[in-house]
Scaffold this motif. Structure first.
Motif, PDB file in Angstrom:
ATOM      1  N   ARG A  49       0.845  -1.211   0.000  1.00  0.00           N
ATOM      2  CA  ARG A  49       0.000   0.000   0.000  1.00  0.00           C
ATOM      3  C   ARG A  49       0.875   1.256   0.000  1.00  0.00           C
ATOM      4  O   ARG A  49       0.579   2.234  -0.695  1.00  0.00           O
ATOM      5  CB  ARG A  49      -0.909  -0.035   1.232  1.00  0.00           C
ATOM      6  N   ALA A  50       1.992   1.213   0.775  1.00  0.00           N
ATOM      7  CA  ALA A  50       2.894   2.364   0.833  1.00  0.00           C
ATOM      8  C   ALA A  50       3.589   2.607  -0.510  1.00  0.00           C
ATOM      9  O   ALA A  50       3.947   3.742  -0.843  1.00  0.00           O
ATOM     10  CB  ALA A  50       3.944   2.143   1.928  1.00  0.00           C
ATOM     11  N   LYS A  51       3.777   1.535  -1.287  1.00  0.00           N
ATOM     12  CA  LYS A  51       4.405   1.670  -2.602  1.00  0.00           C
ATOM     13  C   LYS A  51       3.438   2.179  -3.652  1.00  0.00           C
ATOM     14  O   LYS A  51       3.827   2.390  -4.809  1.00  0.00           O
ATOM     15  CB  LYS A  51       4.966   0.323  -3.057  1.00  0.00           C
ATOM     16  N   GLY A  52       2.182   2.346  -3.283  1.00  0.00           N
ATOM     17  CA  GLY A  52       1.200   2.870  -4.221  1.00  0.00           C
ATOM     18  C   GLY A  52       0.525   1.831  -5.081  1.00  0.00           C
ATOM     19  O   GLY A  52      -0.063   2.160  -6.119  1.00  0.00           O
ATOM     20  N   VAL A  53       0.607   0.536  -4.671  1.00  0.00           N
ATOM     21  CA  VAL A  53      -0.080  -0.518  -5.426  1.00  0.00           C
ATOM     22  C   VAL A  53      -1.579  -0.281  -5.328  1.00  0.00           C
ATOM     23  O   VAL A  53      -2.104  -0.033  -4.231  1.00  0.00           O
ATOM     24  CB  VAL A  53       0.284  -1.907  -4.864  1.00  0.00           C
ATOM     25  N   PRO A  54      -2.307  -0.333  -6.438  1.00  0.00           N
ATOM     26  CA  PRO A  54      -3.757  -0.094  -6.406  1.00  0.00           C
ATOM     27  C   PRO A  54      -4.469  -1.094  -5.496  1.00  0.00           C
ATOM     28  O   PRO A  54      -4.049  -2.242  -5.361  1.00  0.00           O
ATOM     29  CB  PRO A  54      -4.184  -0.281  -7.869  1.00  0.00           C
ATOM     30  N   ARG A  55      -5.578  -0.625  -4.900  1.00  0.00           N
ATOM     31  CA  ARG A  55      -6.333  -1.457  -3.957  1.00  0.00           C
ATOM     32  C   ARG A  55      -6.810  -2.753  -4.615  1.00  0.00           C
ATOM     33  O   ARG A  55      -6.770  -3.821  -4.004  1.00  0.00           O
ATOM     34  CB  ARG A  55      -7.543  -0.656  -3.449  1.00  0.00           C
ATOM     35  N   ARG A  56      -7.239  -2.659  -5.890  1.00  0.00           N
ATOM     36  CA  ARG A  56      -7.715  -3.864  -6.576  1.00  0.00           C
ATOM     37  C   ARG A  56      -6.607  -4.927  -6.669  1.00  0.00           C
ATOM     38  O   ARG A  56      -6.851  -6.114  -6.451  1.00  0.00           O
ATOM     39  CB  ARG A  56      -8.198  -3.491  -7.979  1.00  0.00           C
TER      40      ARG A  56
END
Length: 344
Positions: free
Chosen positions: A247-254
């Protein structure tokens, strides 16, 4: 030890489990109150006739000799013949006749539990402390708390009698009753679903409607379990360190949900899903009896009531083999889903 060595070891360990379960079955059948000679002879039989039937059935032999014959017959798949219910009919034939309705019931029970319980649990876990979470959690607790026999009687009373709910269910689509076996004749010619879709699909829908109340009862406890375990597994996974990192790396929620949360949350659900087989086998005896479905559960109940020892023993052996096989399947799924599995 690698995970595949672990799986092979579990495969070998299932053999003594199979022998132990079959031995316990023999002890219960031979030392219990079941008396097949009296069931065959009836209340007016003479002692001479009793002794004659007992000798013909081999029940006067020493117990160890009966045990050896019992084990050799079952493990060579010589299931023998029914003594009381259908004399001169092999247990193998009876199982083939009664099994399709139990398989039909079990298939829809598992399907309802999987496609209702798991999505609800995952949805509740992804939306904790929301109104939908509270509603789903409450529903899961209620479904788990309702015993099969109680829910079966309630559904038979609500849908099988008069009144607006019962009348609506009976007249829904094609008119059917709640109690009674489904007609599975279309399964003998499955190609007719393509070549003659009109009548075949109608028969399929009628068979689904007929089995639906019993399937809901049988799958209710499993559905509640999967909902509760699924919710907890998603909450534990979504708050883990690697998900926080993603999540901190910006991976999309999906992507987080489908690539990281979903697969790991499935691991604790594997024993729950495979464990449903135990509920289906045990519950089918009650549910099939209440709904008048002449499947294997109904046959097992009738064989015990009528002291039909070979048929009861054969059905118990089939149930034991089925449960051991499902345990092996569970271990196989563990080795595929979770690479950490293995003996240290």
């Amino acid at each position: 030890m690698s995970r595949w060595q672990y799986f092979l070891r579990r495969l070998v360990l299932s053999i003594p489990v199979l022998i132990f379960g079959t031995t316990i079955t023999f002890v219960i059948l031979r030392m219990g109150p079941l008396d097949p000679v009296s069931a065959i002879l009836g209340p007016t039989g003479s002692p001479q006739a009793y002794n004659e039937i007992e000798r013909n059935l081999g029940l006067n032999q020493p117990l160890w000799a009966q045990y050896v014959d019992f084990m050799v017959d079952l493990f060579t798949f010589n299931l023998g013949q029914s003594w009381v219910l259908n004399p001169d009919t092999s247990a193998y034939e009876l199982i083939l006749i009664f099994a399709p309705r139990t398989i039909w019931l079990g298939f829809w029970s598992v399907l309802i539990a999987l496609f209702v319980g798991i999505p609800l649990g995952f949805y509740a876990g992804l939306n904790p402390n929301s109104l939908s979470d509270y509603v789903a959690s409450f529903g899961g607790i209620v479904w788990r708390a309702m015993p099969n026999f109680w829910l079966a009687v309630i559904l038979v009373g609500a849908l099988g009698l008069g009144g607006p709910l019962g009348a609506a269910w009976i007249e829904l689509g094609t008119r059917t009753t709640v109690i009674g076996p489904p007609n599975l004749g279309f399964l003998s010619e499955p190609l007719t679903l393509v070549t003659d879709p009109g009548s075949s699909w109608e028969n399929l829908l009628v068979a689904i409607k007929k089995i639906a109340p019993a399937a809901i009862v049988l799958g209710s406890a499993s559905m509640g379990n999967e909902m509760r375990i699924g919710r907890t597994a998603v909450l534990e996974t979504i708050n883990s360190n690697y998900v926080e990192t993603a999540r901190a790396k910006g991976v999309p929620r999906r992507s987080i949900v489908w690539k990281h949360v979903f697969r790991n949350a499935l691991i604790p659900l594997v024993p729950i899903i495979t464990g449903e087989a135990f509920l289906l086998i045990g519950g089918s005896v009650i549910v099939e009896t209440v709904f008048g479905i002449n499947g294997l559960g109904y046959l097992f109940f009738q064989s015990i009531v009528n002291s039909d020892l070979p048929l009861t023993g054969s059905l118990m052996f089939v149930f034991i083999v089925l449960l051991v096989s499902i345990n092996i399947l569970q271990d196989f799924l563990y080795t595929v889903i979770d690479p950490r599995v293995g003996y240290d």
